[in-house]
Design a protein around this motif. Structure first.
Motif, PDB file in Angstrom:
ATOM      1  N   UNK A 253      33.194 -32.512  -3.346  1.00 35.48           N
ATOM      2  CA  UNK A 253      32.982 -31.447  -2.535  1.00 35.48           C
ATOM      3  C   UNK A 253      31.602 -30.879  -3.012  1.00 35.48           C
ATOM      4  N   UNK A 254      31.033 -30.655  -1.963  1.00 38.11           N
ATOM      5  CA  UNK A 254      29.467 -30.106  -2.082  1.00 38.11           C
ATOM      6  C   UNK A 254      29.120 -28.608  -1.633  1.00 38.11           C
ATOM      7  N   UNK A 255      29.898 -28.402  -0.784  1.00 37.32           N
ATOM      8  CA  UNK A 255      29.740 -27.261   0.090  1.00 37.32           C
ATOM      9  C   UNK A 255      30.857 -26.815   0.689  1.00 37.32           C
ATOM     10  N   UNK A 256      30.895 -25.487   0.688  1.00 38.17           N
ATOM     11  CA  UNK A 256      32.102 -24.857   1.468  1.00 38.17           C
ATOM     12  C   UNK A 256      32.218 -25.235   2.954  1.00 38.17           C
ATOM     13  N   UNK A 257      33.227 -25.033   3.599  1.00 39.45           N
ATOM     14  CA  UNK A 257      33.466 -25.384   5.038  1.00 39.45           C
ATOM     15  C   UNK A 257      34.281 -26.492   5.355  1.00 39.45           C
TER      16      UNK A 257
END
Length: 480
Positions: A253-257
């Motif tokens: 996971x790198x970024x919300x969305x």
């Protein structure tokens, strides 16, 4: 008594008889037929040994291709793509189930941090300046694992102190850095955790969470990562790398969305493995055929293979061909013959692949394709050992049977080729010894010839000398 050296003897040779060193060479050559026979046999044996070495190289390479066909990852390979790799990256294993997975990252995991309050001793100083503090410091993580007591000396700077803390990071999971004139401690694990500082210098270093005002340490609790899969399954983990959220997938996971991760069967990997096998099989069988080639017996200058008529190699050739055309009997009718996978065999034993047919089978029934190369079936027999009864299973896959066949030839200790090499070495050594003895006998005979013909020249010289003497005496007697 005077002696005649070998050089003078050789130069004297033929002075009267006309028998020279060249004549002796011709006599020796006439008696050297056996030497030629020895040398020809030795050359033949070396050629055969070299040919077997090349056969082994090709069989070893073929064995390597068989390993690929027996690798579980070959026929269970998957591909994975992410619609937004900058938000969610994914890697895939063989157990992943093909399909589309909607991944909504609602929260990323973060670390717990403890930021010191004001450190009076560091005010207005650079990070490498002495703090003039003396005492101890102990750090404890959420798991209750304390550091060894850290001793701070009067000459230590903030940079020295974080060095001492970081020396124990592998044990405590707590690392330190300096930002401005403050210490910042971080837990290597993510999620809601805590960091506790104790010891005589905890307060002087601004690490007391119960202090007041600017000296109070502030803890920012970490948080867990949260994702929603396919709109209805929420998963919470204390990491941004999820290895068991979805079977066979590792999500980073790198970024919300929201991102869609797609898993599909990897058809390229098994097709490439089958192609590699076919290519190496054809190469090995072609080379074996060349070594067994009888050529054109009617031709005056007929050239044959180095191992023509060799029964061991003929058996190998026959066995390889038979394996490619025989039913494997794996219990899976969709992948029981090589033709089921689009593999055809011509009258020379060479293989060709119908890639379209193999692709169709891999899409419809990848298990059938895999079981052609590797499968075990119940023999109906049992064996009991230490009170435990087990079924006797038979390995019937093409790769398994062929690997057994090849190993009987290439095994470095008991293989057919290793045994033949030992035999060749013994035969070649024996011939080398015979050649040495033969050459010694020829040298002795040469010396005998030289001595004999030199003696003949001397005898002829003496006879000529006596004849001249008699002739001169007779002439003198007649004049008187």
């Amino acid at each position: 008594m005077s002696t005649v050296s070998n050089t003078s003897t050789t130069s004297f040779l033929g002075s009267y008889s006309g028998i020279t060193s060249d004549t002796i060479d011709q006599l020796i050559a006439a008696e050297s037929g056996k030497l030629t026979q020895y040398q020809n046999n030795q050359t033949k044996l070396n050629n055969e040994k070299d040919a077997w070495r090349d056969v082994q190289t090709r069989l070893d390479n073929l064995s390597g291709k068989l390993d690929g066909l027996q690798d579980e990852a070959t026929f269970n390979a998957k591909t994975v793509t992410s619609s937004d790799g900058g938000r969610v990256a994914a890697t895939v294993g063989t157990t992943a189930v093909p399909g589309n997975y909607k991944i909504e990252v609602t929260q990323l995991a973060t670390q717990t941090r403890l930021t010191s309050g004001t450190i009076a001793a560091a005010a207005g100083k650079k990070s490498d300046a002495d703090l003039a503090l003396t005492g101890t410091l102990t750090l404890t993580n959420q798991d209750g694992k304390p550091s060894d007591e850290i001793t701070i000396e009067t000459t230590d700077s903030l940079k020295d102190i974080i060095g001492k803390i970081n020396k124990q990071s592998k044990t405590t999971g707590i690392s330190a850095t300096v930002i401005g004139e403050q210490l910042v401690l971080s837990d290597s694990k993510m999620g809601a955790r805590s960091i506790e500082a104790s010891g005589s210098l905890a307060e002087s270093l601004g690490l007391n969470k119960n202090a007041t005002g600017a000296a109070q340490a502030k803890q920012t609790a970490g948080q867990s990562a949260k994702i929603m899969v396919n709109n209805d399954i929420e998963i919470t983990q204390d990491s941004n790398t999820l290895t068991d959220a979805i079977e066979g997938l590792t999500l980073t996971l790198k970024e919300a969305g929201t991102t869609t991760v797609t898993v599909a069967e990897d058809l390229d990997k098994p097709i490439a493995a089958v192609k590699d096998f076919i290519s190496q099989y054809n190469s090995a069988l072609s080379f074996i055929g060349d070594q067994l080639d009888v050529g054109d017996p009617s031709a005056a200058d007929n050239k044959t293979g180095k191992l023509v008529g060799n029964s061991s190699l003929m058996q190998l050739q026959s066995s390889l061909r038979s394996l490619m055309t025989t039913q494997v009997k794996n219990g899976n009718a969709a992948g029981d013959y090589s033709s089921d996978l689009g593999i055809s065999v011509d009258r020379y034993g060479q293989l060709t692949l119908d890639e379209g047919k193999l692709t169709a089978l891999l899409k419809e029934n990848p298990t059938a394709a895999a079981s052609f190369f590797e499968a075990e079936v119940d023999t109906g027999k049992t064996v009991t050992k230490d009170g435990i009864t087990e079924k006797v299973m038979a390995k019937v896959g093409l790769s398994q049977k062929m690997a057994t066949l090849l190993n009987s030839y290439v095994d470095k200790n008991d293989g057919i080729i290793a045994t033949k090499n030992k035999t060749y070495d013994n035969l070649i050594a024996d011939i080398t010894g015979k050649i040495g003895l033969f050459n010694e006998r020829m040298e002795t005979k040469r010396a005998q010839y030289v001595a004999t013909f030199t003696a003949l020249d001397k005898a002829m010289m003496e006879a000529e000398s006596q004849l001249s003497y008699l002739t001169s005496q007779l002439g003198t007697s007649g004049q008187s």
